[in-house]
Design an enzyme around this catalytic site. Structure first.
Site, PDB file in Angstrom:
ATOM      1  N   ASP A  81       0.835  -1.214   0.000  1.00 23.25           N
ATOM      2  CA  ASP A  81       0.000   0.000   0.000  1.00 23.25           C
ATOM      3  C   ASP A  81       0.860   1.250   0.000  1.00 23.25           C
ATOM      4  OD1 ASP A  81       0.820  -0.637   2.693  1.00 23.25           O
ATOM      5  OD2 ASP A  81      -0.591   0.872   3.417  1.00 23.25           O
ATOM      6  N   GLU A 176       0.166  -1.146   5.639  1.00 20.83           N
ATOM      7  CA  GLU A 176       1.178  -0.665   6.585  1.00 20.83           C
ATOM      8  C   GLU A 176       0.938   0.786   6.937  1.00 20.83           C
ATOM      9  OE1 GLU A 176       5.109   1.152   7.827  1.00 20.83           O
ATOM     10  OE2 GLU A 176       3.816   1.704   6.172  1.00 20.83           O
TER      11      GLU A 176
HETATM   12 ZN   LIG Z   1       6.744   2.184   4.112  1.00 20.26          ZN
END
Ligand SMILES: [Zn+2]
Length: 410
Positions: A81, A176
Site C-alpha cells: 500500500d 502498513e
Molecule cells: Zn513504508
C-alpha cells in the site's frame, strides 16, 4: 539488473494502492488486491515455491534452500500500500538517466520543481538514474521499491544456484500506512526465525530501534449559556482544552525534538464552547520514559477533572506499538549480518533510531524479530518522492549478501 528493477518498479507504481483508514476490510482498498494478484503471478513466473495469498491480502512465498547446512530461515517483507497523505492515483513515473545535479522539473504546467536548493541531498545522486513523479502524485517508492528489490533479489538467486543460501521466505503485505500491516500477519505460517522489512529510505539505513507509541483521545464537555448571561454558568470546553495543552512541556513536541528525544504531539483539536476533542500521540524510545510520559499525561487530565469535575474530561489512552530493540537485541546477529552485508558491498551502514514505527515494531513483539533496511527512496509520502535506481540495485545486492552470509555462518 537496472532495467529489470526499472521495469518492475514502474509497473507496480502504476497500480493505485493507497490504503484507507476508514475502511473496514483487509486490505483496506481493492487496488491492493490488484497489485497482490500481479505479484502472485510474478512469483510463480520466476519460480518461487509455496505461493500463498490469504483472504486478508498477505502474499507469501518460499525460495527453497540449496545447501545441506542447517541455516536459519530468514524472511524479507515489503508492503504494497501507499501513504494516505497524498494521492497515489494515476502515478506517471519519470526516469532521469545520468542525473546532472541540476533542478528537475517535475511538472512544467504546475511549476513543480525538485531542486537541490530545497533538497540538498540531491547532490549525492549525481550520475544516478532517478525515478520521480510527474509532480501531481506521490511515487510509491514507499514501499514498492522494497517490493521490486525483494522480487529482483529472489529472481537473481533463482538464476544463480551457485550462490548457496538457506530457506528464504518473502511476504508482501497490505495496509502498513494505516498501522495495520502486521495485524493479520500469520507469523506461524511465515515460519521464519528472523526477517527484514525492506522499507527504509536512503542508502545504508539499518534500523532496529523504534519508538514506544501510544495514542490518546481527550473529550472535554463544556456548558454553553448565552454570553449575555453566562457569568458563573458557562463552562468553555475549548478553553479547558487550551489549559490542558499548556500543562504539557512546550518543548517536548515533534518540532523541537530529534534523535532519542520523545514527545507529546497534538495531532488535532476540534471544538467550541460545548464540546472539544483532542487527539494526541505520545512517543519515546525509552520504555521507562514512555511510561512516565503516559503517567504525566494522565495526571494532567486528573488535574482538570479535579478543577472542573470528573464528568467534564474523559481520556482514552491506548498503546500502539513498542520499541523493537528489546526483541532484537537478544538476537543481535540479525542486525550484525545486515551490517556486515552492507560493509562488504562498500556501503556505510547508517544505524539510527527510527522516529516512528515500522511493521517490524509490531512483528518483533509477535515473535518475528524484524529490523528494517534501506530501499534507496527519498521524500516519501509526497510529490517530491524519488528513488535512485543505482541504490535500489545496492538494496538487491544487500538482500543477496544477507542470504549468503547466513549460509556461510551456519
Ligand atoms: Zn513504508
Amino acid at each position: 539488473m537496472k532495467k529489470e528493477i526499472i521495469d518492475r518498479f514502474t509497473s507496480y507504481v502504476k497500480v493505485d494502492t493507497q490504503s484507507d483508514e476508514s475502511s473496514e476490510t483487509t486490505p483496506s482498498t481493492p487496488g491492493q488486491w490488484t497489485l497482490l494478484h500481479m505479484l502472485e503471478e510474478e512469483l510463480k513466473a520466476i519460480g518461487m515455491q509455496d505461493i500463498q495469498l490469504d483472504e486478508n491480502g498477505y502474499l507469501m512465498a518460499t525460495l527453497p534452500a540449496n545447501t545441506t547446512k542447517d541455516v536459519p530461515v530468514i524472511g524479507f517483507l515489503a508492503h504494497v500500500d501507499t501513504a494516505t497523505d497524498f494521492t497515489g492515483k494515476n502515478v506517471q513515473p519519470q526516469i532521469i538517466e545520468n542525473y546532472d545535479g541540476s533542478d528537475i522539473v517535475l511538472n512544467e504546467a504546475l511549476s513543480v520543481v525538485l531542486s537541490p536548493n530545497d533538497f540538498p541531498e540531491l547532490a549525492q545522486y549525481k550520475n544516478h538514474t532517478l525515478i520521480t513523479t510527474d509532480g501531481t502524485t506521490l511515487l510509491g517508492a514507499d514501499n514498492k521499491a522494497g517490493v521490486a528489490e525483494i522480487m529482483t533479489a529472489m529472481h537473481y538467486l533463482l538464476r544463480h544456484p551457485e550462490i548457496k543460501h538457506g530457506k528464504i521466505r518473502v511476504a508482501f503485505t497490505p495496509d502498513e500506512e494505516i498501522g495495520k500491516g502486521p495485524h493479520k500477519f500469520d507469523v506461524a505460517a511465515f515460519n521464519a526465525k528472523f526477517a527484514y522489512t525492506v522499507d527504509g529510505g536512503p542508502l545504508g539505513e539499518l534500523q532496529y530501534e523504534s519508538f514506544n507509541a501510544a495514542g490518546a483521545q481527550l473529550t472535554i464537555r463544556g456548558k454553553n449559556v448565552h454570553p449575555g448571561s453566562a457569568k458563573g454558568k458557562m463552562i468553555h470546553s475549548a478553553k479547558i482544552a487550551m489549559e490542558f495543552q499548556h500543562q504539557l512541556p512546550a518543548d517536548e513536541a515533534p518540532e523541537y525534538t530529534e534523535g532519542y528525544e520523545g514527545f507529546y504531539h497534538l495531532l488535532s483539536i476540534e471544538g467550541d464552547v460545548e464540546k472539544t476533542e483532542m487527539h494526541y500521540i505520545i512517543r519515546d524510545h525509552d520504555k521507562e520514559k514512555f511510561q512516565e510520559r503516559k503517567e504525566f499525561f494522565t495526571q494532567a487530565v486528573k488535574n482538570l477533572q479535579e478543577k472542573y469535575g470528573a464528568e467534564r474530561v474523559s481520556l482514552e489512552l491506548n498503546d500502539q506499538y513498542y520499541n523493537m530493540k528489546e526483541k532484537i537485541e537478544p538476537v543481535r546477529e540479525v542486525v550484525d549480518i545486515a551490517h556486515e552485508a552492507m560493509s562488504s558491498l562498500g556501503i556505510t551502514p547508517i544505524v539510527e533510531p527510527i522516529r516512528g514505527g515500522t511493521d517490524g515494531s509490531q512483528l518483533s513483539y509477535m515473535g518475528l524479530p524484524t529490523p528494517n533496511i534501506f530501499t534507496g527512496g527519498e521524500n516519501f509520502h509526497g510529490r517530491f518522492e524519488y528513488v535512485s535506481v543505482d541504490n535500489m540495485e545496492k538494496a538487491v545486492q544487500v538482500i543477496v549478501e544477507i542470504a549468503k552470509l547466513f549460509e556461510e555462518k551456519a
